[in-house]
Design a protein around this motif. Structure first.
Motif, mmCIF file in Angstrom:
data_model
loop_
_atom_site.group_PDB
_atom_site.id
_atom_site.type_symbol
_atom_site.label_atom_id
_atom_site.label_comp_id
_atom_site.label_asym_id
_atom_site.label_seq_id
_atom_site.Cartn_x
_atom_site.Cartn_y
_atom_site.Cartn_z
ATOM 1 N N ASN A 1 26.940 -15.316 125.068
ATOM 2 C CA ASN A 1 26.499 -14.292 126.005
ATOM 3 C C ASN A 1 25.861 -14.923 127.245
ATOM 4 O OD1 ASN A 1 25.691 -11.810 127.133
ATOM 5 N ND2 ASN A 1 23.799 -11.809 125.955
ATOM 6 N N LEU A 2 24.967 -15.853 127.036
ATOM 7 C CA LEU A 2 24.295 -16.512 128.156
ATOM 8 C C LEU A 2 25.284 -17.296 129.016
ATOM 9 C CD1 LEU A 2 21.084 -17.828 126.370
ATOM 10 C CD2 LEU A 2 21.273 -15.846 127.889
ATOM 11 N N THR A 3 26.225 -17.952 128.364
ATOM 12 C CA THR A 3 27.226 -18.749 129.082
ATOM 13 C C THR A 3 28.097 -17.862 129.963
ATOM 14 O OG1 THR A 3 27.273 -20.314 127.250
ATOM 15 C CG2 THR A 3 29.128 -20.379 128.780
ATOM 16 N N VAL A 4 28.594 -16.775 129.400
ATOM 17 C CA VAL A 4 29.477 -15.888 130.155
ATOM 18 C C VAL A 4 28.722 -15.196 131.280
ATOM 19 C CG1 VAL A 4 30.957 -13.844 130.011
ATOM 20 C CG2 VAL A 4 31.047 -15.568 128.221
ATOM 21 N N ARG A 5 27.506 -14.743 131.019
ATOM 22 C CA ARG A 5 26.722 -14.085 132.077
ATOM 23 C C ARG A 5 26.510 -15.021 133.255
ATOM 24 N NH1 ARG A 5 21.560 -11.610 129.677
ATOM 25 N NH2 ARG A 5 21.088 -11.388 131.879
ATOM 26 N N GLU A 6 26.271 -16.282 132.976
ATOM 27 C CA GLU A 6 26.101 -17.257 134.057
ATOM 28 C C GLU A 6 27.405 -17.425 134.830
ATOM 29 O OE1 GLU A 6 23.970 -19.623 136.512
ATOM 30 O OE2 GLU A 6 23.149 -18.476 134.838
ATOM 31 N N GLY A 7 28.516 -17.480 134.118
ATOM 32 C CA GLY A 7 29.816 -17.618 134.760
ATOM 33 C C GLY A 7 30.207 -16.404 135.589
ATOM 34 N N LEU A 8 29.779 -15.229 135.170
ATOM 35 C CA LEU A 8 30.108 -14.007 135.909
ATOM 36 C C LEU A 8 29.431 -13.954 137.281
ATOM 37 C CD1 LEU A 8 30.082 -11.235 133.168
ATOM 38 C CD2 LEU A 8 32.043 -12.068 134.466
ATOM 39 N N LYS A 9 28.370 -14.708 137.446
ATOM 40 C CA LYS A 9 27.641 -14.696 138.719
ATOM 41 C C LYS A 9 28.531 -15.139 139.880
ATOM 42 C CE LYS A 9 23.058 -15.321 136.776
ATOM 43 N NZ LYS A 9 21.900 -16.220 136.636
ATOM 44 N N GLU A 10 29.548 -15.964 139.595
ATOM 45 C CA GLU A 10 30.455 -16.423 140.643
ATOM 46 C C GLU A 10 31.310 -15.295 141.208
ATOM 47 O OE1 GLU A 10 32.736 -19.931 139.897
ATOM 48 O OE2 GLU A 10 31.094 -20.843 138.763
ATOM 49 N N ASN A 11 31.498 -14.253 140.432
ATOM 50 C CA ASN A 11 32.306 -13.108 140.858
ATOM 51 C C ASN A 11 31.453 -11.861 141.036
ATOM 52 O OD1 ASN A 11 35.148 -14.177 140.732
ATOM 53 N ND2 ASN A 11 34.400 -14.718 138.694
ATOM 54 N N ASP A 12 30.169 -12.060 141.242
ATOM 55 C CA ASP A 12 29.220 -10.962 141.289
ATOM 56 C C ASP A 12 29.556 -9.913 142.349
ATOM 57 O OD1 ASP A 12 26.894 -9.825 140.120
ATOM 58 O OD2 ASP A 12 25.753 -10.417 141.902
ATOM 59 N N LYS A 13 29.946 -10.344 143.539
ATOM 60 C CA LYS A 13 30.232 -9.382 144.617
ATOM 61 C C LYS A 13 31.434 -8.506 144.271
ATOM 62 C CE LYS A 13 28.157 -11.925 148.401
ATOM 63 N NZ LYS A 13 28.352 -12.557 149.700
ATOM 64 N N SER A 14 32.470 -9.103 143.740
ATOM 65 C CA SER A 14 33.654 -8.331 143.355
ATOM 66 C C SER A 14 33.313 -7.331 142.260
ATOM 67 C CB SER A 14 34.773 -9.261 142.875
ATOM 68 O OG SER A 14 35.222 -10.084 143.918
ATOM 69 N N ILE A 15 32.570 -7.770 141.273
ATOM 70 C CA ILE A 15 32.182 -6.893 140.168
ATOM 71 C C ILE A 15 31.313 -5.749 140.682
ATOM 72 C CG2 ILE A 15 30.839 -6.766 138.022
ATOM 73 C CD1 ILE A 15 31.816 -9.685 137.496
ATOM 74 N N LYS A 16 30.374 -6.052 141.578
ATOM 75 C CA LYS A 16 29.509 -5.004 142.132
ATOM 76 C C LYS A 16 30.305 -3.969 142.914
ATOM 77 C CE LYS A 16 25.091 -7.389 142.388
ATOM 78 N NZ LYS A 16 24.052 -7.953 143.249
ATOM 79 N N ARG A 17 31.308 -4.408 143.668
ATOM 80 C CA ARG A 17 32.102 -3.455 144.448
ATOM 81 C C ARG A 17 32.927 -2.546 143.532
ATOM 82 N NH1 ARG A 17 32.072 -7.594 148.788
ATOM 83 N NH2 ARG A 17 33.730 -8.775 147.748
ATOM 84 N N ILE A 18 33.474 -3.111 142.472
ATOM 85 C CA ILE A 18 34.244 -2.284 141.539
ATOM 86 C C ILE A 18 33.315 -1.331 140.788
ATOM 87 C CG2 ILE A 18 35.646 -2.357 139.425
ATOM 88 C CD1 ILE A 18 36.973 -4.882 140.675
ATOM 89 N N ARG A 19 32.162 -1.823 140.372
ATOM 90 C CA ARG A 19 31.167 -0.964 139.715
ATOM 91 C C ARG A 19 30.763 0.181 140.646
ATOM 92 N NH1 ARG A 19 27.190 -4.548 138.876
ATOM 93 N NH2 ARG A 19 27.966 -5.156 136.823
ATOM 94 N N ASN A 20 30.602 -0.145 141.913
ATOM 95 C CA ASN A 20 30.232 0.831 142.929
ATOM 96 C C ASN A 20 31.298 1.932 143.047
ATOM 97 O OD1 ASN A 20 28.225 1.463 144.773
ATOM 98 N ND2 ASN A 20 29.310 0.501 146.478
ATOM 99 N N GLY A 21 32.568 1.524 143.031
ATOM 100 C CA GLY A 21 33.656 2.495 143.074
ATOM 101 C C GLY A 21 33.649 3.415 141.865
#
Length: 162
Positions: A22-42
């Motif tokens: 969990n900790l490893t993946v959460r850290e890795g997701l930070k690299e795509n944070d902006k894309s994820i936030k925009r999709i979450r926003n939609g």
């Protein structure tokens, strides 16, 4: 009497293995944070009212997307729910592209105020990320079991991921 796999009547499982993943993946997701936030926003925009959700469903029908899945928002601190959100949202990508024209500019206007509109680059980034996350998602499910022994599969899961 203790049997192999049991200690004091409880199954032996790798309690912290899924936490480390969990900790490893959460850290890795930070690299795509902006894309994820925009999709979450939609997703938030579409799910924020029954009228918007119905317009989105009309877009889904117009694009002839057949899926029994529904849009779901994630719990931002739980990467596996982010994975599920992105997986489900990607099914409806064409409907998200269409909603702007069917909603008279409100979608772009509203999303620009916060994190922005999901771009093709965001969707492409998430699509390539999903196959990677699926490996971790499946491993986490197998390692987080508490009703069966997981200590014997821990090394195998790490090798599979690596």
């Amino acid at each position: 009497m203790e049997r192999w796999g049991c200690v004091g009547g409880k199954f032996v499982h790798m309690r912290y293995a899924s936490h480390i993943l969990n900790l490893t993946v959460r850290e890795g997701l930070k690299e795509n944070d902006k894309s994820i936030k925009r999709i979450r926003n939609g997703l938030r925009f579409v799910r924020s009212s029954p009228v918007r959700l119905q317009k989105f469903k009309n877009c889904v029908n117009q694009e002839q997307i057949e899926s029994k899945r529904h849009l779901c928002l994630d719990v931002e601190t739980r990467w596996n729910s982010t994975y599920m959100m992105l997986e489900y949202a990607s099914i409806f990508r064409k409907a998200f592209d269409l909603i702007e024209t069917s909603y008279g500019g409100k979608f772009n206007e509203e999303l620009t105020k916060s994190n922005g509109i999901p771009t093709d680059d965001d969707w492409d980034r998430v699509a390539s990320l999903l196959s990677f996350l699926k490996i971790f998602y499946d491993a986490t499910l197998r390692l987080s079991g508490s009703l069966y022994v997981t200590s014997n599969v821990y090394l195998q899961e790490l090798v599979t991921i690596g």
